[in-house]
Design a protein around this motif. Structure first.
Motif, PDB file in Angstrom:
ATOM      1  N   GLU A   1       3.282   8.256  10.608  1.00  0.00           N
ATOM      2  CA  GLU A   1       2.084   7.754  10.467  1.00  0.00           C
ATOM      3  C   GLU A   1       1.066   8.642  10.026  1.00  0.00           C
ATOM      4  O   GLU A   1       0.220   8.447   9.018  1.00  0.00           O
TER       5      GLU A   1
ATOM      6  N   ARG B   1       2.025   8.610   6.211  1.00  0.00           N
ATOM      7  CA  ARG B   1       1.523   7.777   5.478  1.00  0.00           C
ATOM      8  C   ARG B   1      -0.081   8.075   5.494  1.00  0.00           C
ATOM      9  O   ARG B   1      -0.625   7.436   3.950  1.00  0.00           O
TER      10      ARG B   1
ATOM     11  N   LYS C   1      -2.144   7.954   1.781  1.00  0.00           N
ATOM     12  CA  LYS C   1      -3.061   7.022   1.263  1.00  0.00           C
ATOM     13  C   LYS C   1      -4.409   7.599   0.999  1.00  0.00           C
ATOM     14  O   LYS C   1      -5.234   7.278   0.043  1.00  0.00           O
TER      15      LYS C   1
ATOM     16  N   LYS D   1      -6.741  -0.714   1.691  1.00  0.00           N
ATOM     17  CA  LYS D   1      -6.385  -1.895   2.343  1.00  0.00           C
ATOM     18  C   LYS D   1      -4.845  -2.223   1.720  1.00  0.00           C
ATOM     19  O   LYS D   1      -4.335  -2.758   2.543  1.00  0.00           O
TER      20      LYS D   1
ATOM     21  N   GLN E   1      -0.740  -1.076   1.279  1.00  0.00           N
ATOM     22  CA  GLN E   1       0.344  -0.620   1.884  1.00  0.00           C
ATOM     23  C   GLN E   1       1.077   0.489   1.275  1.00  0.00           C
ATOM     24  O   GLN E   1       1.193   0.546   0.020  1.00  0.00           O
TER      25      GLN E   1
ATOM     26  N   ILE F   1       4.780   1.774   1.908  1.00  0.00           N
ATOM     27  CA  ILE F   1       6.044   1.811   2.675  1.00  0.00           C
ATOM     28  C   ILE F   1       6.865   2.808   2.123  1.00  0.00           C
ATOM     29  O   ILE F   1       7.190   3.036   0.896  1.00  0.00           O
TER      30      ILE F   1
ATOM     31  N   TYR G   1       3.686   1.446  -3.214  1.00  0.00           N
ATOM     32  CA  TYR G   1       2.375   0.983  -2.910  1.00  0.00           C
ATOM     33  C   TYR G   1       2.342  -0.535  -3.334  1.00  0.00           C
ATOM     34  O   TYR G   1       3.012  -0.774  -4.319  1.00  0.00           O
TER      35      TYR G   1
ATOM     36  N   SER H   1      -3.028  -5.052  -1.340  1.00  0.00           N
ATOM     37  CA  SER H   1      -3.117  -6.002  -0.355  1.00  0.00           C
ATOM     38  C   SER H   1      -3.028  -7.460  -0.759  1.00  0.00           C
ATOM     39  O   SER H   1      -2.408  -8.231   0.195  1.00  0.00           O
TER      40      SER H   1
ATOM     41  N   GLU I   1       9.339  -0.370   9.896  1.00  0.00           N
ATOM     42  CA  GLU I   1       8.295  -0.440   8.939  1.00  0.00           C
ATOM     43  C   GLU I   1       7.288  -1.803   9.050  1.00  0.00           C
ATOM     44  O   GLU I   1       7.184  -2.409   7.922  1.00  0.00           O
ATOM     45  N   SER I   2       7.231  -2.169  10.373  1.00  0.00           N
ATOM     46  CA  SER I   2       6.717  -3.395  10.500  1.00  0.00           C
ATOM     47  C   SER I   2       7.380  -4.795   9.846  1.00  0.00           C
ATOM     48  O   SER I   2       6.830  -5.645   9.446  1.00  0.00           O
TER      49      SER I   2
ATOM     50  N   GLN J   1       8.893  -4.675   6.969  1.00  0.00           N
ATOM     51  CA  GLN J   1       8.826  -4.574   5.542  1.00  0.00           C
ATOM     52  C   GLN J   1       9.768  -3.784   4.954  1.00  0.00           C
ATOM     53  O   GLN J   1      10.344  -4.118   3.943  1.00  0.00           O
TER      54      GLN J   1
END
Length: 757
Positions: free
Chosen positions: A54, A57, A61, A68, A70, A72, A228, A231, A245-246, A248
């Motif tokens: 995290e 990540r 970002k 907003k 993602q 991944i 990327y 959103s 990855e939630s 994804q």
């Protein structure tokens, strides 16, 4: 076995991949040995692993200005491209209007992963949109008018931030304005693989929907990347499974790779003790390298502008040199460069430069030098010094103009190639005289350099016939060397001797202890002749006195010259073949003007064994009318598609590939230890040999001198040879050619110097 040179590595191929940054390598090792937990585990070791992921990540970002959207993690850019295209097309399919024409657009200079993926998912999903390449101008800029014309009916538009071959960057603001003015809802993917560390990118200030990135292009290991996703953009997981990855991107995360990205992000964000060179410094390095290239090679041609390209890429061509020749030279000097894109190991034309409308020779000769922001002044100085010293080695092959006569006098036959065209130069070191046979335009400067470098006097520049696929260059060569252009048929001198051979009188010129005899051999064309290089003789001529027969396109390797040109005659070829059979020994080397299969030379004996039509003529088992009928059938197999190279003969039968003994480093070492009769032969060109060689190599036999070597060793075909080159490719080709011509104990080193000779 050790090389006689021990040059440090100069790596200038960072657009293909980069070394791993020490900070990234340290992060990898730490996560592999200490914080090695599974980020999905709920215990402390897993929590710590999750924290690394995290933090990486968040650093990414921060770098890209993502709030907003993602970010991944993926296995690399190709997976990111698949994720983007699949996500966009799955969503687009839901709202298709039946029978309406839709488009999928991509830049004509885009990495092949993009159009190939578009074709794949377009077919798999049954969308059947028309996939169209967006044209570019000569500077590589996308045609905005084309986009505006097609965007309204497009489902997806794919462009690049920075091109991997040329370093050309696109004006993303202008692209966005064009795309969104025409179609606010079309899905837009931007390949950002080459952008980090070279261009600023605040991605969330744009309407880009998807942007794939790759770690190994900027000092992280291979196998890690990220994508990327805006959103508001639709998303379909490309890899389903355990829900990482939630949900994804499933699969246990590559934590060492992710940790390495954190180290790189921190440098780019200014949150690390390590620093990269800034834009101004990188520009200076590029200019310094270009200056060194010009000093080394004289006239170089840049294949891109310096104004709309990132400062870490130089794509150039050197007139008179193929990309492979320069790559081989640099490899021998331990400089790593690329010919265009490194995603295919085959050296060929650059589709990127073709799309930009550059001349074919620039596309075929393109060399890409690329470095990254870790490059510094010391690296640049060493690279420039090595480039200049490498170019100096070219005088060993007389490939560059020098004020000094080459200390190694040329004696015998040299073969120069341009594509499938063969040009032959025969020189006599005692008299310093030479002849050139079948020159082509692309080789003019090389021939002139060779003659001047060796201090030779050309007695003639000859053609074997009026070529259908190119204009003769003999007058240009004669002019460049200050020779008289007062010649007769096909460049044959007006002042010649007469010589009698088997009851017939022929015109001849003397070259040292040899005669070059002109023999009319019409058939392929009405003006076709053959030139026979024979030893001098006072008494009766015997065919065994002929060393080389330059037959043009009358007899080709594996074929006979075509006889369906306007001035051709199968009947005349029939007579010419029979005449050559009388004048040329079955083992004399036939040197054609085209070589389509890398066989170098052939003999009448070899051709009779695989060409039944030729054998029938020479054994008197076929009459003239039957020959003409069968020759017409043979010519019907020619492939003369528009835009393709003219074929001067249809291949009769493709030989089964000879099985050649292959050795690796260890097996060759054992062989040399056990058998003292093995001769290790380096078949690279002299300039490569001068820069890098093994102490165990006994002979340097360049491919350009191979036919001369075959002639000299015609009585020693039992000798044992192992051939070596840079990578094993050339040595295999030469070994097969030697085997085909009767050398019984030939092997080659698989992998060559590249794998540690």
């Amino acid at each position: 076995m050790t090389n006689s040179t021990n040059l440090s590595l100069i790596y200038l191929d960072s657009n293909a991949t980069t070394p791993v940054h020490p900070a990234a390598a340290q992060a990898v090792m730490s996560t592999m040995t200490q914080t090695f937990g599974n980020p999905s585990s709920s215990h402390i070791t897993g929590i710590r692993a999750k924290d690394i992921m995290e933090k990486t990540r968040n650093a990414g970002k921060k770098l890209l200005g993502i709030d907003k959207g993602q970010l991944i993690f993926t296995s690399g850019a190709t997976e990111g491209i698949q994720t983007a295209i699949l996500s966009a097309l799955v969503e687009a399919k839901k709202s298709l209007t039946p029978n309406k024409q839709y488009y999928l657009l991509y830049g004509a200079t885009e990495h092949k992963a993009v159009p190939n993926s578009l074709h794949h998912w377009n077919q798999i999903l049954g969308i059947n949109a028309e996939i169209k390449a967006i044209p570019v101008d000569h500077q590589g800029k996308l045609d905005l008018n084309f986009i505006a014309e097609h965007a309204a009916d497009s489902l997806m538009i794919c462009t690049m931030a920075v091109n991997n071959e040329t370093g050309v960057y696109q004006d993303l603001t202008a692209l966005e304005t064009t795309i969104r003015t025409t179609n606010p809802h079309v899905y837009w993917m931007v390949d950002c693989v080459q952008v980090l560390g070279k261009r600023n990118l605040n991605i969330e200030n744009t309407s880009i929907d998807y942007a794939p990135f790759s770690g190994h292009k900027l000092y992280a290991p291979k196998g890690i990347g990220f994508v990327y996703v805006r959103s508001s953009a639709p998303f379909t997981p490309f890899i389903a499974g355990g829900g990482q990855e939630s949900g994804q991107r499933s699969g246990t995360e590559n934590l060492p790779g992710i940790a390495s990205l954190k180290a790189i992000f921190d440098i780019l964000n200014g949150d690390s003790a390590h620093q990269f060179s800034n834009h101004s410094q990188l520009q200076g390095y590029r200019l310094q390298i270009i200056k060194a290239l010009k000093e080394a090679f004289g006239d170089i041609v840049l294949n891109h502008s310096l104004e709309n390209t990132v400062p870490t890429t130089i794509n150039f061509a050197i007139p008179g040199f193929s990309s492979k020749e320069i790559m081989d030279l640099f490899d021998a000097a331990n400089i790593r460069v690329s010919s265009g894109s490194a995603c295919s190991s085959k050296v060929t034309r650059s589709f990127v430069l073709d799309a930009m409308g550059l001349p074919a020779w620039q596309s075929e000769s393109a060399i890409r030098m690329s470095f990254g922001p870790m490059f510094n002044q010391d690296d640049c100085d060493q690279a420039c010094e090595r480039i200049i010293s490498a170019a100096k080695a070219l005088k060993e092959s007389c490939l560059v103009v020098s004020n000094e006569i080459n200390e190694t006098p040329l004696d015998g036959l040299v073969e120069l190639r341009s594509g499938n065209n063969c040009c032959w130069v025969y020189a006599d070191k005692q008299t310093k005289t030479a002849v050139v046979i079948d020159p082509v335009h692309e080789l003019i400067q090389r021939i002139v350099n060779l003659v001047n470098c060796q201090g030779l006097t050309l007695k003639a520049v000859l053609d074997t016939h009026g070529h259908a696929d190119h204009e003769s260059s003999r007058n240009e060569i004669a002019k460049a060397l200050g020779m008289s252009t007062a010649t007769c048929h096909l460049g044959w001198p007006t002042d010649t001797d007469c010589i009698e051979m088997l009851g017939q009188t022929y015109s001849s010129i003397t070259i040292g202890n040899h005669n070059l005899v002109k023999v009319p051999t019409a058939g392929h064309t009405a003006d076709s002749v053959s030139y026979l290089l024979t030893q001098k003789f006072n008494g009766e001529y015997q065919s065994s006195m002929c060393h080389f027969a330059f037959c043009g396109d009358t007899i080709l390797m594996g074929s006979l010259g075509r006889t369906n040109f306007e001035t051709s005659s199968s009947a005349e070829m029939y007579a010419s073949l029979r005449l050559l059979n009388q004048l040329v020994d079955e083992q004399s080397l036939i040197c054609a003007s085209h070589d389509y299969y890398n066989e170098f030379a052939t003999t009448i004996a070899l051709e009779r064994g695989r060409n039944q039509l030729l054998n029938s003529v020479l054994s008197n088992s076929i009459d003239l009318d039957t020959f003409c009928e069968q020759k017409s059938v043979l010519d019907s197999h020619l492939n003369d598609e528009q835009g393709q190279e003219i074929q001067c003969g249809a291949y009769v039968e493709v030989d089964a590939a000879l099985k050649i003994r292959e050795y690796d480093k260890d097996s060759l070492a054992r062989l040399l230890k056990d058998d003292q009769n093995i001769k290790l032969v380096d078949i690279r060109e002299p300039h490569e040999y001068a820069l890098q060689r093994s102490s165990n190599v006994e002979l340097n036999v360049p491919m350009t001198r191979l036919v001369q070597f075959i002639n000299e060793r015609s009585k020693q075909k039992q000798d044992k040879y192992v051939l070596v080159c840079r990578s094993g490719s050339r040595s295999l080709v030469v070994a097969q050619a030697l085997g085909r011509l009767g050398f019984e104990n030939v092997g080659h080193l698989k992998g060559g110097y590249a794998l540690g000779l």
